[in-house]
Scaffold this motif. Structure first.
Motif, PDB file in Angstrom:
ATOM      1  N   ARG A 153       0.853  -1.190   0.000  1.00 56.00           N
ATOM      2  CA  ARG A 153       0.000   0.000   0.000  1.00 56.00           C
ATOM      3  C   ARG A 153       0.887   1.238   0.000  1.00 56.00           C
ATOM      4  N   SER A 154       0.516   2.228  -0.820  1.00 56.42           N
ATOM      5  CA  SER A 154       1.303   3.454  -0.873  1.00 56.42           C
ATOM      6  C   SER A 154       1.469   4.048   0.518  1.00 56.42           C
ATOM      7  N   LEU A 155       2.677   4.479   0.820  1.00 53.99           N
ATOM      8  CA  LEU A 155       2.932   5.101   2.120  1.00 53.99           C
ATOM      9  C   LEU A 155       2.160   6.406   2.268  1.00 53.99           C
ATOM     10  N   HIS A 156       1.803   7.046   1.133  1.00 54.12           N
ATOM     11  CA  HIS A 156       1.038   8.288   1.186  1.00 54.12           C
ATOM     12  C   HIS A 156      -0.408   8.054   1.623  1.00 54.12           C
ATOM     13  N   GLU A 157      -0.869   6.811   1.570  1.00 43.88           N
ATOM     14  CA  GLU A 157      -2.228   6.486   1.992  1.00 43.88           C
ATOM     15  C   GLU A 157      -2.291   6.167   3.478  1.00 43.88           C
ATOM     16  N   GLN A 158      -1.174   6.367   4.170  1.00 44.25           N
ATOM     17  CA  GLN A 158      -1.101   6.079   5.590  1.00 44.25           C
ATOM     18  C   GLN A 158      -0.639   7.332   6.343  1.00 44.25           C
ATOM     19  N   SER A 159      -0.857   7.338   7.641  1.00 46.96           N
ATOM     20  CA  SER A 159      -0.384   8.456   8.451  1.00 46.96           C
ATOM     21  C   SER A 159       1.139   8.436   8.501  1.00 46.96           C
ATOM     22  N   HIS A 160       1.700   9.530   9.016  1.00 50.61           N
ATOM     23  CA  HIS A 160       3.155   9.620   9.123  1.00 50.61           C
ATOM     24  C   HIS A 160       3.725   8.442   9.915  1.00 50.61           C
ATOM     25  N   GLY A 161       3.142   8.186  11.079  1.00 47.85           N
ATOM     26  CA  GLY A 161       3.620   7.088  11.913  1.00 47.85           C
ATOM     27  C   GLY A 161       3.387   5.736  11.283  1.00 47.85           C
ATOM     28  N   GLU A 162       2.227   5.559  10.648  1.00 50.77           N
ATOM     29  CA  GLU A 162       1.927   4.283   9.997  1.00 50.77           C
ATOM     30  C   GLU A 162       2.905   3.999   8.866  1.00 50.77           C
ATOM     31  N   SER A 163       3.235   5.025   8.071  1.00 56.00           N
ATOM     32  CA  SER A 163       4.155   4.828   6.953  1.00 56.00           C
ATOM     33  C   SER A 163       5.550   4.499   7.459  1.00 56.00           C
ATOM     34  N   PHE A 164       5.948   5.138   8.553  1.00 54.80           N
ATOM     35  CA  PHE A 164       7.259   4.862   9.147  1.00 54.80           C
ATOM     36  C   PHE A 164       7.337   3.409   9.594  1.00 54.80           C
ATOM     37  N   LEU A 165       6.308   2.955  10.302  1.00 58.47           N
ATOM     38  CA  LEU A 165       6.289   1.565  10.762  1.00 58.47           C
ATOM     39  C   LEU A 165       6.172   0.585   9.608  1.00 58.47           C
ATOM     40  N   ALA A 166       5.445   0.986   8.548  1.00 59.08           N
ATOM     41  CA  ALA A 166       5.305   0.102   7.388  1.00 59.08           C
ATOM     42  C   ALA A 166       6.663  -0.216   6.774  1.00 59.08           C
ATOM     43  N   VAL A 167       7.549   0.781   6.738  1.00 67.93           N
ATOM     44  CA  VAL A 167       8.901   0.549   6.217  1.00 67.93           C
ATOM     45  C   VAL A 167       9.635  -0.426   7.117  1.00 67.93           C
ATOM     46  N   MET A 168       9.573  -0.206   8.431  1.00 69.18           N
ATOM     47  CA  MET A 168      10.276  -1.080   9.364  1.00 69.18           C
ATOM     48  C   MET A 168       9.739  -2.506   9.339  1.00 69.18           C
ATOM     49  N   LEU A 169       8.422  -2.634   9.275  1.00 66.15           N
ATOM     50  CA  LEU A 169       7.804  -3.952   9.366  1.00 66.15           C
ATOM     51  C   LEU A 169       7.897  -4.746   8.069  1.00 66.15           C
ATOM     52  N   ASN A 170       7.944  -4.047   6.944  1.00 63.87           N
ATOM     53  CA  ASN A 170       7.896  -4.739   5.658  1.00 63.87           C
ATOM     54  C   ASN A 170       9.183  -4.665   4.855  1.00 63.87           C
ATOM     55  N   ARG A 171       9.817  -3.499   4.830  1.00 64.75           N
ATOM     56  CA  ARG A 171      11.013  -3.332   3.997  1.00 64.75           C
ATOM     57  C   ARG A 171      12.280  -3.813   4.705  1.00 64.75           C
TER      58      ARG A 171
END
Length: 265
Positions: A153-171
């Motif tokens: 999911r695009s990081l722009h479709e998430q909040s600042h904190g959610e996008s940050f965690l998405a990178v840590m959890l997935n990338r």
């Protein structure tokens, strides 16, 4: 397919996590006389690099006041490791404003016997720009190939904190070298704990972190080296003795008295 002995795998995992990807950061040579008084060479934390900066095989923290030079040093470490200085991996080529110093060119990373399988420079202030670059890549490549590495999911479709965690959890993945600048700027207190849990998982899989932070929660990771950046340079310090922990602890222990003194006429 041969069955892997879990005891042998556990030994291998412990060995991976005890062997650093990067052992130390050093100045490649003496600072030129004409630069000694210029930024960033005039920062005490940079002058202290003449003695080298040993990195913990798991997590190294840089703490200190605003303007102490910790983010300048962290950015230079990321660039010296081949990472995009504005954030991302060694393959990210975007640049919005070349604000980073040339310090990275004077640094030498003392590598360990292992090589990272992956890497990332994650800085809270530039997650938006990083997200835009990822979206551009996904426009030229099947979206699943790029966005899949970030949770689909695009990081722009998430909040600042959610996008940050998405990178840590997935990338972020095993055997990675990860540099993070003030992750708490994007995260709630609860998600700072999630950040700690993810760091611990990745450390167990052979990854290594270098983190600049103002958060006593993030700083609390137990298997780490903490360096305080100050006018005195760089010095290892115990968690309880860091300025940030003493300030937070003192405030929480005596909030009313401190506020009364701070806000009095």
């Amino acid at each position: 397919m041969a069955r892997v002995d879990p005891r042998l795998e556990a030994v291998r995992a412990r060995r991976r996590s005890s062997e650093p990807l990067v052992r130390a950061v050093e100045l490649a040579g003496p600072v030129q006389a004409g630069l000694a008084g210029e930024h960033p060479w005039n920062l005490p934390v940079i002058r202290a690099l003449g003695e080298g900066l040993a990195l913990h095989p798991k997590v190294t923290f840089l703490g200190g006041e605003n303007g102490s030079g910790k983010s300048t040093l962290l950015e230079a470490i990321a660039a010296a490791a081949g990472l995009n200085p504005e954030g991302g991996t060694s393959n990210f080529e975007f640049s919005t404003r070349a604000s980073h110093s040339e310090l990275w060119q004077a640094l030498r990373l003392v590598r360990g016997t292992r090589r990272p399988r992956t890497d990332f420079f994650l800085r809270a202030e530039s997650v938006f720009t990083t997200a835009s670059y990822i979206d551009e890549l996904s426009a030229d490549t099947p979206a699943a190939d790029v966005l899949g590495s970030y949770g689909g999911r695009s990081l722009h479709e998430q909040s600042h904190g959610e996008s940050f965690l998405a990178v840590m959890l997935n990338r972020f993945g095993p055997d990675g070298f990860y540099v993070m600048d003030e992750p708490e700027a994007a995260l709630s207190a609860q998600n700072c704990l999630t950040c700690l849990r993810r760091i611990h998982e990745l450390v167990g899989e052979g990854s290594q972190f270098v983190v600049a932070t103002h958060s006593p929660i993030v700083l609390a990771y137990p298997d780490a080296t903490i360096y305080e950046c100050s006018e005195a340079g760089l010095a290892p310090v115990a968690y309880e003795q860091t300025d940030m922990v003493r300030v937070f602890s003192g405030f929480l222990a005596d909030r009313e008295r401190i506020l009364a003194a701070l806000l009095s006429d």
